[in-house]
Enzyme design. Structure first.
Site, PDB file in Angstrom:
ATOM      1  N   ASP A 316      63.284 -24.261  -3.636  1.00  0.00           N
ATOM      2  CA  ASP A 316      63.043 -24.028  -4.863  1.00  0.00           C
ATOM      3  C   ASP A 316      61.722 -23.783  -6.748  1.00  0.00           C
ATOM      4  O   ASP A 316      62.789 -23.470  -7.528  1.00  0.00           O
ATOM      5  CB  ASP A 316      64.338 -25.608  -5.371  1.00  0.00           C
ATOM      6  CG  ASP A 316      65.126 -24.915  -4.886  1.00  0.00           C
ATOM      7  OD1 ASP A 316      65.954 -24.199  -4.083  1.00  0.00           O
ATOM      8  OD2 ASP A 316      65.954 -25.804  -4.168  1.00  0.00           O
ATOM      9  N   LYS A 343      67.505 -16.224  -3.471  1.00  0.00           N
ATOM     10  CA  LYS A 343      68.846 -17.277  -3.821  1.00  0.00           C
ATOM     11  C   LYS A 343      68.971 -16.447  -5.157  1.00  0.00           C
ATOM     12  O   LYS A 343      70.013 -16.141  -5.155  1.00  0.00           O
ATOM     13  CB  LYS A 343      66.939 -17.769  -4.185  1.00  0.00           C
ATOM     14  CG  LYS A 343      66.387 -18.630  -3.363  1.00  0.00           C
ATOM     15  CD  LYS A 343      67.310 -19.610  -2.950  1.00  0.00           C
ATOM     16  CE  LYS A 343      66.806 -20.625  -1.753  1.00  0.00           C
ATOM     17  NZ  LYS A 343      67.549 -21.417  -1.232  1.00  0.00           N
TER      18      LYS A 343
HETATM   19  C1  S3P Z   1      70.303 -26.369  -0.704  1.00  0.00           C
HETATM   20  C2  S3P Z   1      69.547 -26.537  -0.111  1.00  0.00           C
HETATM   21  C3  S3P Z   1      68.457 -25.283  -0.322  1.00  0.00           C
HETATM   22  C4  S3P Z   1      67.830 -25.354  -1.728  1.00  0.00           C
HETATM   23  C5  S3P Z   1      69.635 -25.008  -2.942  1.00  0.00           C
HETATM   24  C6  S3P Z   1      70.080 -26.685  -3.270  1.00  0.00           C
HETATM   25  C7  S3P Z   1      71.303 -28.340  -0.906  1.00  0.00           C
HETATM   26  O1  S3P Z   1      69.318 -24.058  -0.120  1.00  0.00           O
HETATM   27  O2  S3P Z   1      67.149 -24.014  -2.048  1.00  0.00           O
HETATM   28  O3  S3P Z   1      68.546 -25.422  -3.973  1.00  0.00           O
HETATM   29  O4  S3P Z   1      71.829 -28.618  -1.453  1.00  0.00           O
HETATM   30  O5  S3P Z   1      71.393 -27.602   0.229  1.00  0.00           O
HETATM   31  P1  S3P Z   1      68.962 -23.633   1.825  1.00  0.00           P
HETATM   32  O6  S3P Z   1      69.432 -24.821   2.195  1.00  0.00           O
HETATM   33  O7  S3P Z   1      69.857 -22.555   1.593  1.00  0.00           O
HETATM   34  O8  S3P Z   1      67.641 -23.335   2.078  1.00  0.00           O
END
Ligand code: S3P
Length: 428
Positions: A316, A343
């Site tokens: 992120d 994303k």
């Molecule tokens: C998150 C997991 C991440 C992150 C997102 C929030 C979460 O995504 O990029 O902003 O709260 O579980 P991914 O699990 O798909 O990598």
């Protein structure tokens, strides 16, 4: 479309940030996990961003009673989660949609999860396929990959799933399903992704163990969990914008107060430290996870870096880190980061497009990119509806001035971002 102009400001600043937005990942989970208890959960400092308010409002649609006093909330779950009489809108939130898919897959009833145009174009197969494999009935456009997703919840089978992606959203969806399955389930990822789900659910009394090979063992719930009693720490991903601002502005310093120091969340700060910034972490307490302050100060021009390991721990923050790379000495490289493509926007493309507009040379790869350090120049940036693109280039604006189009998306995660930024520079 809301547009903003950031003025160049090269004077040193000293920022004490005690009002960085509360953590988004933890806030989503508070809204959802409180539904697994039979008592009232008390949550202080809940993120009042659009994404997490969507998750809270879905909890209400499922029958929970929510009382809100500013950012302090209580959530009283219903005796039995009920089938809502309308669709469930996750807004812009992948976390909301994917985690609710796992939770609702095990609940009797019919549910439709939808979201904004960006979320409706993001892949849901990563949760829909493994959930279907254990008996969930999930459908949607493109064979169930795109929302709106329809879910008919019911009985779920236990599973042993070795995930091809290191994703906390997939892991959490499967853990929520595993808690409702008939027998013990097992989940494994190659690199530990953010582990708020495991920590919070364990704190609520769930039996979730990780063995020495990284398999997470999930025992089905035999009784409701204890309620949550939590003050949500600040979000290190939101604080990171100001970390970059201090690392690239001579003689400047920021302190991000009361932030989660969960090791799966602070990797980007470690990379900034590797690039040359002065960074210190001070742990003050441990409630579900370590919490404390992060101090970042300018320490001369940054040096280029190659980022290729632990990508899930800094995914992120890569847009903001790319701003630091743009003004560093040398060429920085980001590898093994194809997840950036799915994303809130295709962040390889939107980051590079923004940097190119600011006269920074870049090279694009399928699963990463290179940034040739130089000097940022003022430009007009399109956020493509992606909050982290808008905020990253706003920080670049402190260095060179910037106009940013389509900034409403910032409200999804950091509604007071410009209030804090206005302590550093002028904004029109
Ligand atoms: C998150 C997991 C991440 C992150 C997102 C929030 C979460 O995504 O990029 O902003 O709260 O579980 P991914 O699990 O798909 O990598």
């Amino acid at each position: 479309m809301r547009t903003i102009s950031i003025q160049k400001h090269s004077k040193p600043f000293n920022l004490e940030c005690s009002d960085i937005a509360p953590d988004k990942s933890i806030s989503h989970r508070c809204a959802m996990f409180s539904l697994l208890s039979d008592e009232t959960s008390t949550i202080k400092n809940f993120l009042l961003g659009e994404d997490t308010l969507s998750s809270l409002s879905i909890a209400e649609q499922l029958g929970a009673t929510v009382f809100r006093n500013g950012s302090d909330i209580t959530i009283t779950p219903p005796k039995k989660l009920s089938e809502p009489d309308n669709i469930l809108d996750c807004g812009n939130a992948g976390t909301g949609m994917r985690l609710y898919a796992g939770l609702l897959a095990g609940i009797e009833g019919s549910f439709i999860l939808t979201g904004d145009k960006y979320l409706r174009s993001r892949p849901m197969n990563r949760v829909a396929i493994p959930l279907r494999d254990i008996g969930a009935k999930i459908d949607g456009r493109e064979d169930g990959n795109l929302a709106p997703l329809t879910i008919r919840g019911g009985t779920l089978n236990s599973f042993r799933y070795n995930s091809p992606i290191d994703s906390a959203q997939v892991k959490s969806a499967l853990i929520l399903a595993g808690l409702q399955a008939d027998k013990k389930s097992f989940y494994k990822e190659n690199l530990l992704s953010r582990d708020h789900t495991e920590r919070m659910l364990r704190g609520m009394g769930a039996t979730i163990r990780t063995d020495k090979d990284g398999w997470i063992e999930i025992e089905p719930l035999k009784k409701p969990l204890k309620p949550l009693n939590i003050t949500v720490p600040a979000d290190p991903s939101s604080g990171f914008f100001f970390a970059v601002a201090s690392a690239i502005t001579p003689n400047s310093k920021s302190i991000i107060k009361n932030v989660t120091l969960n090791p799966t969340r602070i990797e980007a700060y470690k990379i900034l430290e590797k690039m040359g910034a002065n960074i210190s972490f001070v742990e003050k307490e441990n409630i579900y996870e370590p919490i404390g302050d992060i101090e970042i100060s300018y320490n001369g021009k940054l040096s280029a870096v190659t980022v290729e390991n632990n990508i899930a721990w800094l995914i992120d923050e890569l847009p903001a880190l790319s701003i630091a790379m743009a003004v560093a000495n040398g060429t920085s490289r980001v590898k093994n980061a194809k997840e950036l493509r799915v994303k809130e926007s295709d962040r390889i493309s939107t980051v590079l497009q923004g940097l190119n507009s600011c006269n920074i040379e870049t090279i694009e790869h399928k699963d990463g990119y290179e940034v040739v350090g130089g000097e940022l120049s003022s430009a007009t940036i399109n956020s493509y509806g992606d909050h982290r693109i808008a905020m990253s280039f706003a920080i670049a604006g402190v260095r060179c001035g910037m106009k940013i189009n389509d900034i409403a998306c910032i409200d999804t995660s950091f509604p007071n971002f410009f209030d804090i930024l206005s302590h550093i520079t002028n904004i029109e």
